[in-house]
Write a protein that holds these residues in place. Structure first.
Motif, PDB file in Angstrom:
ATOM      1  N   LYS A 141     -28.419  -2.120  -1.032  1.00  0.00           N
ATOM      2  CA  LYS A 141     -29.234  -2.008   0.185  1.00  0.00           C
ATOM      3  C   LYS A 141     -28.504  -2.594   1.387  1.00  0.00           C
ATOM      4  O   LYS A 141     -28.528  -2.031   2.481  1.00  0.00           O
ATOM      5  N   PHE A 142     -27.858  -3.727   1.183  1.00  0.00           N
ATOM      6  CA  PHE A 142     -27.100  -4.351   2.265  1.00  0.00           C
ATOM      7  C   PHE A 142     -25.968  -3.424   2.715  1.00  0.00           C
ATOM      8  O   PHE A 142     -25.707  -3.266   3.916  1.00  0.00           O
ATOM      9  N   ALA A 143     -25.303  -2.798   1.760  1.00  0.00           N
ATOM     10  CA  ALA A 143     -24.207  -1.881   2.092  1.00  0.00           C
ATOM     11  C   ALA A 143     -24.713  -0.701   2.905  1.00  0.00           C
ATOM     12  O   ALA A 143     -24.035  -0.239   3.837  1.00  0.00           O
ATOM     13  N   GLN A 144     -25.897  -0.204   2.583  1.00  0.00           N
ATOM     14  CA  GLN A 144     -26.459   0.913   3.348  1.00  0.00           C
ATOM     15  C   GLN A 144     -26.606   0.544   4.820  1.00  0.00           C
ATOM     16  O   GLN A 144     -26.311   1.347   5.717  1.00  0.00           O
ATOM     17  N   THR A 145     -27.071  -0.662   5.086  1.00  0.00           N
ATOM     18  CA  THR A 145     -27.233  -1.116   6.467  1.00  0.00           C
ATOM     19  C   THR A 145     -25.882  -1.265   7.154  1.00  0.00           C
ATOM     20  O   THR A 145     -25.707  -0.891   8.318  1.00  0.00           O
ATOM     21  N   LEU A 146     -24.919  -1.788   6.421  1.00  0.00           N
ATOM     22  CA  LEU A 146     -23.592  -2.016   6.993  1.00  0.00           C
ATOM     23  C   LEU A 146     -22.909  -0.700   7.383  1.00  0.00           C
ATOM     24  O   LEU A 146     -22.198  -0.633   8.391  1.00  0.00           O
ATOM     25  N   GLY A 150     -31.727 -10.192   1.273  1.00  0.00           N
ATOM     26  CA  GLY A 150     -32.799 -10.174   0.285  1.00  0.00           C
ATOM     27  C   GLY A 150     -32.816 -11.494  -0.453  1.00  0.00           C
ATOM     28  O   GLY A 150     -32.804 -12.567   0.155  1.00  0.00           O
ATOM     29  N   ASP A 151     -32.818 -11.414  -1.780  1.00  0.00           N
ATOM     30  CA  ASP A 151     -32.779 -12.627  -2.596  1.00  0.00           C
ATOM     31  C   ASP A 151     -31.376 -12.910  -3.110  1.00  0.00           C
ATOM     32  O   ASP A 151     -31.201 -13.678  -4.065  1.00  0.00           O
TER      33      ASP A 151
END
Length: 436
Positions: free
Chosen positions: A173-178, A134-135
């Motif tokens: 959000k990044f953790a959800q993908t991981l 993301g940002d």
């Protein structure tokens, strides 16, 4: 001083290969594994622990750093704690270099320095990736090694996501993908917490009943809701550790935590629309169904993607106040009202429901049919009773718990008498004829 915001995950040995492949999908910079040694310090009476502080010296590549972490908060696997870092030329403790204002008033810093001794250590290899998500810029660290205290030690396999720049929402959000790669579960225990457990002999963790909820004085309804859901999540993660360490009763503790979450959502249902938490509750329901399967091991369940995603989804929902867009303006006002007043009203409703449920019951089979309802309402009382003396709350609950025990033990006689005695107990809360 900086505030460290990070997510911690416990990993399986197979995760290393998957992790590198997964992270290659993001713009990133990779650093090869390095050897790290951390030595944690404490007094003989655990003074730092009582102040909710952690003190260590970290050594890497002949460079040393002293770090003091002060009281923060942990939600699921999300850790947020202020920390102070001081570069050292030698691995020698010198707390006089830390800001004086971080210590409690009248602390004898020189005296404290003399009392501090190494308590436990961690030795591990750390491989890192700096990822653009993301940002935000997120550092992903994979740690493989051991935590040791005296003759006690245990393996260390952790993945830490630290927010270096950007927003907490991007981190979550990044953790959800991981998590979709599998082999990870949120870790509520820091390395320091695990080290203290080892230093104290690493005794088996006992199964615990749901405690009475703790909330701040003059908490709002919204703050009480967050505290209730957070307490249920802590209960879940604690018993996950119990189960993974070989005690099968930990599984029942997880089920009780999920039931507590169900009751907490139900309590607030009139203020927070069900659609605000529908996806989250669906995950929790599927996990509960998975736990009902008798042949699944602790490793299979606790490291499943469903379990990890459910915990992270709840953490995300709480940390980012995801109910807010769904709440009508009139209910926004109610959410800022008094949690204690809300609890008094709900306790009266719980008592009325129990009265109605058990007043006319006589058959043993009827009592057994209503046992689940009784258990759920007692969990609800634990969430609602923080404003009253614990001994009075437990005294009131004892009558109902005796009935619950008798039902669970399939007693054939005396159930009606126990129910009548429980119903006759005077309330301990305001607004219902209580003495307070």
């Amino acid at each position: 001083m900086t505030t460290e915001i990070e997510l911690k995950f416990i990993a399986t040995p197979q995760t290393a290969v998957k992790l590198a492949a997964t992270l290659s999908q993001w713009p990133h910079q990779h650093e090869a594994a390095r050897e790290l040694t951390n030595i944690y310090y404490e007094t003989s009476d655990n003074q730092l622990r009582r102040w909710d502080m952690g003190l260590r010296i970290r050594g890497v590549d002949q460079r040393y750093e002293m770090t003091l972490k002060t009281a923060g908060n942990t939600l699921g696997g999300l850790h947020q704690r202020p920390e102070y870092n001081v570069d050292l030329t030698q691995p020698q403790l010198d707390i006089a270099q830390l800001p004086a204002e971080i210590w409690p008033q009248d602390t004898d810093i020189a005296g404290l320095q003399q009392r501090l001794q190494p308590l436990f250590s961690t030795h591990f290899q750390r491989e890192t990736w700096t990822v653009q998500a993301g940002d935000s810029e997120i550092e992903v660290a994979f740690d493989r090694g051991t935590v040791a205290a005296g003759t006690e030690s245990e393996p260390l396999l952790e993945v830490e996501l630290e927010l270096k720049r950007g927003t907490r929402a991007d981190l979550l959000k990044f953790a959800q993908t991981l998590l979709a790669t599998g082999g990870l579960r949120p870790g509520s225990l820091s390395k320091a917490a695990r080290g203290y457990q080892l230093a104290q002999g690493n005794a088996p963790r006992p199964v615990k009943s749901l405690p009475l909820l703790k909330v701040a004085a003059k908490a709002t309804v919204e703050q009480g809701m967050v505290a209730a859901l957070s307490a249920a999540l802590s209960h879940w993660q604690y018993h996950e550790e119990v189960w993974l360490r070989g005690n099968p009763a930990g599984k029942e503790g997880i089920l009780e935590a999920l039931e507590t979450l169900r009751q907490a959502f139900s309590l607030l249902g009139a203020l927070v629309p069900r659609k605000a938490s529908s996806e989250l509750r669906q995950k929790l329901m599927l996990l509960e169904e998975q736990l009902q399967q008798q042949d699944l091991s602790a490793d299979v369940v606790c490291f499943s993607t469903l379990s990890a995603e459910s915990q992270l989804a709840l953490t995300y929902w709480l940390a980012e106040s995801q109910w807010q867009p769904w709440v009508e303006s009139k209910n926004q006002i109610k959410l800022q009202g008094s949690w204690k007043r809300f609890c008094d009203i709900m306790l009266s409703r719980v008592a009325a429901d129990l009265r109605e449920t058990f007043a006319e019951v006589s058959l043993v089979s009827e009592f057994q049919d209503k046992a689940v309802r009784l258990h759920r309402q007692l969990l609800t009382v634990c969430l609602l009773s923080a404003s009253y003396p614990a001994e009075e709350v437990y005294q009131w609950m004892t009558g109902w718990q005796e009935l619950q025990h008798a039902i669970d033990e399939k007693q054939q006689h005396g159930l009606s008498q126990l129910a009548k005695m429980a119903i006759r107990q005077p309330p301990f809360w305001l607004g219902s004829g209580g003495k307070h």
